[in-house]
Design an enzyme around this catalytic site. Structure first.
Site, short mmCIF file in Angstrom:
data_model
loop_
_atom_site.label_atom_id
_atom_site.label_comp_id
_atom_site.label_asym_id
_atom_site.label_seq_id
_atom_site.Cartn_x
_atom_site.Cartn_y
_atom_site.Cartn_z
N LYS A 215 41.62 -60.97 -17.45
CA LYS A 215 41.54 -61.47 -18.83
C LYS A 215 42.86 -61.32 -19.58
CE LYS A 215 36.61 -61.70 -19.26
NZ LYS A 215 35.35 -61.14 -19.75
N ARG A 255 32.63 -56.66 -12.94
CA ARG A 255 32.50 -58.10 -12.63
C ARG A 255 33.91 -58.61 -12.37
NH1 ARG A 255 33.00 -62.89 -15.25
NH2 ARG A 255 31.51 -64.53 -14.71
N1 PMM Z 1 33.11 -62.87 -18.76
C1 PMM Z 1 33.08 -64.16 -18.45
C2 PMM Z 1 31.88 -64.77 -18.02
N2 PMM Z 1 30.75 -64.04 -17.89
N3 PMM Z 1 29.63 -61.97 -18.07
C3 PMM Z 1 29.63 -60.68 -18.38
N4 PMM Z 1 28.51 -59.96 -18.29
N5 PMM Z 1 30.76 -60.05 -18.82
C4 PMM Z 1 31.93 -60.71 -18.97
O1 PMM Z 1 32.93 -60.09 -19.39
C5 PMM Z 1 31.97 -62.12 -18.65
C6 PMM Z 1 30.77 -62.72 -18.20
C7 PMM Z 1 34.31 -64.98 -18.57
O2 PMM Z 1 35.11 -64.84 -17.43
P1 PMM Z 1 35.12 -65.86 -16.16
O3 PMM Z 1 35.55 -67.22 -16.68
O4 PMM Z 1 36.09 -65.26 -15.22
O5 PMM Z 1 33.75 -65.95 -15.55
#
Ligand code: PMM
Length: 280
Positions: A215, A255
């Site tokens: 991020k 994650r």
């Molecule tokens: N970040 C993204 C998408 N889904 N879900 C949870 N629980 N926590 C997060 O920080 C989160 C998420 C955005 O990131 P991506 O585009 O890499 O999926």
């Protein structure tokens, strides 16, 4: 149907965005076949859970139509679950959550913590599955303007407690709720670090999921001469550092995009932890 693993260590949730536009892996796995192959690869590389999402939540992203979201994720959830991979569904929509759990997902990951869809609490209560309630203030087109906190740890804690109240009122078992500080969501660089450093203060003892992978705030932390941290993949080592610290501080799961790096980091944190509690 595969269920959530219990391992006695921090779990790895591998990110699988079946989208054309996610910030790090957008467009890489946007056919079902490519996504399924990537999900199996994540599991082989050490992901305990594969998190399948059909809607990008990167800053500024527009919403995807509900039917399109279901079409993107369902064949992938079904195929991975059939191969014995524990799957979570990354969605803000109760209808998508229900379809995915019916297809074999064992966890609903809702970045809005139930705020985006008023039916989410009732449906999750009916599904009797685990549920990630992430801290969220608004959809991606508005969230960067809402990084306004007098006390980020206190306010995120209060807003998550309100979500737990609403979800349990809708019938969700509080033991099923996993909390997530929502790194990068209504949080530009500096607001993210206190939430990591003071996890125990806002989580109230609930299981915690940390989603820091690649991020922007990591890019801000590592930026220096000769490093172009605007490219998300350059933030991978910083992600692994966060995983190590999150595991050391008892996060339930991280994650991440790179499952192998996360498993290695967690193994190091476990070895360190075990050595502190073993008599000489
Ligand atoms: N970040 C993204 C998408 N889904 N879900 C949870 N629980 N926590 C997060 O920080 C989160 C998420 C955005 O990131 P991506 O585009 O890499 O999926």
């Amino acid at each position: 149907m595969p269920s959530l693993p219990v391992q006695g260590r921090t779990l790895v949730m591998g990110i699988l965005n079946v989208t054309p536009d996610s910030f790090s892996d957008g467009g890489r796995w946007d056919s079902a076949d490519a996504a399924i192959a990537r999900g199996l690869e994540l599991a082989r590389e050490g992901a305990d859970i594969v998190d399948v999402g059909g809607e990008s939540t990167r800053p500024g992203a527009a919403r995807v139509e509900p039917g399109e979201e279901v079409t993107r994720v369902l064949p992938v959830v079904e195929a991975l679950a059939a191969e014995g991979v524990p799957v979570s569904i990354d969605t803000m929509r109760a209808r998508t959550a229900r379809a995915a759990v019916d297809a074999g997902a064992c966890l609903v990951n809702d970045v809005s913590g139930g705020l985006a869809d008023p039916d989410m609490g009732r449906i999750v209560a009916e599904l009797e599955c685990d549920y990630v309630a992430m801290h969220w203030r608004a959809h991606s087109t508005q969230m960067d303007d809402l990084d306004v906190y007098a006390d980020v740890v206190g306010e995120v804690g209060t807003e998550l407690s309100e979500r737990i109240g609403a979800l349990t009122a809708a019938g969700v078992d509080p033991a099923r709720i996993i909390l997530d500080p929502g790194l990068g969501f209504a949080k530009v660089a500096d607001s993210n670090w206190p939430l990591l450093a003071r996890m125990g203060e806002w989580s109230g003892g609930a299981r915690v999921l940390v989603g820091a992978s690649r991020k922007r705030f990591l890019g801000a932390a590592i930026a220096r001469d000769g490093i172009d941290a605007s490219d998300p993949s350059v933030r991978e080592h910083a992600t692994t550092a966060v995983t190590t610290l999150a595991a050391h501080h008892g996060a339930w799961a991280v994650r991440v995009h790179d499952a192998r790096a996360a498993r290695d980091a967690i193994a190091v944190a476990s070895a360190w932890q075990n050595a502190t509690s073993t008599p000489e």
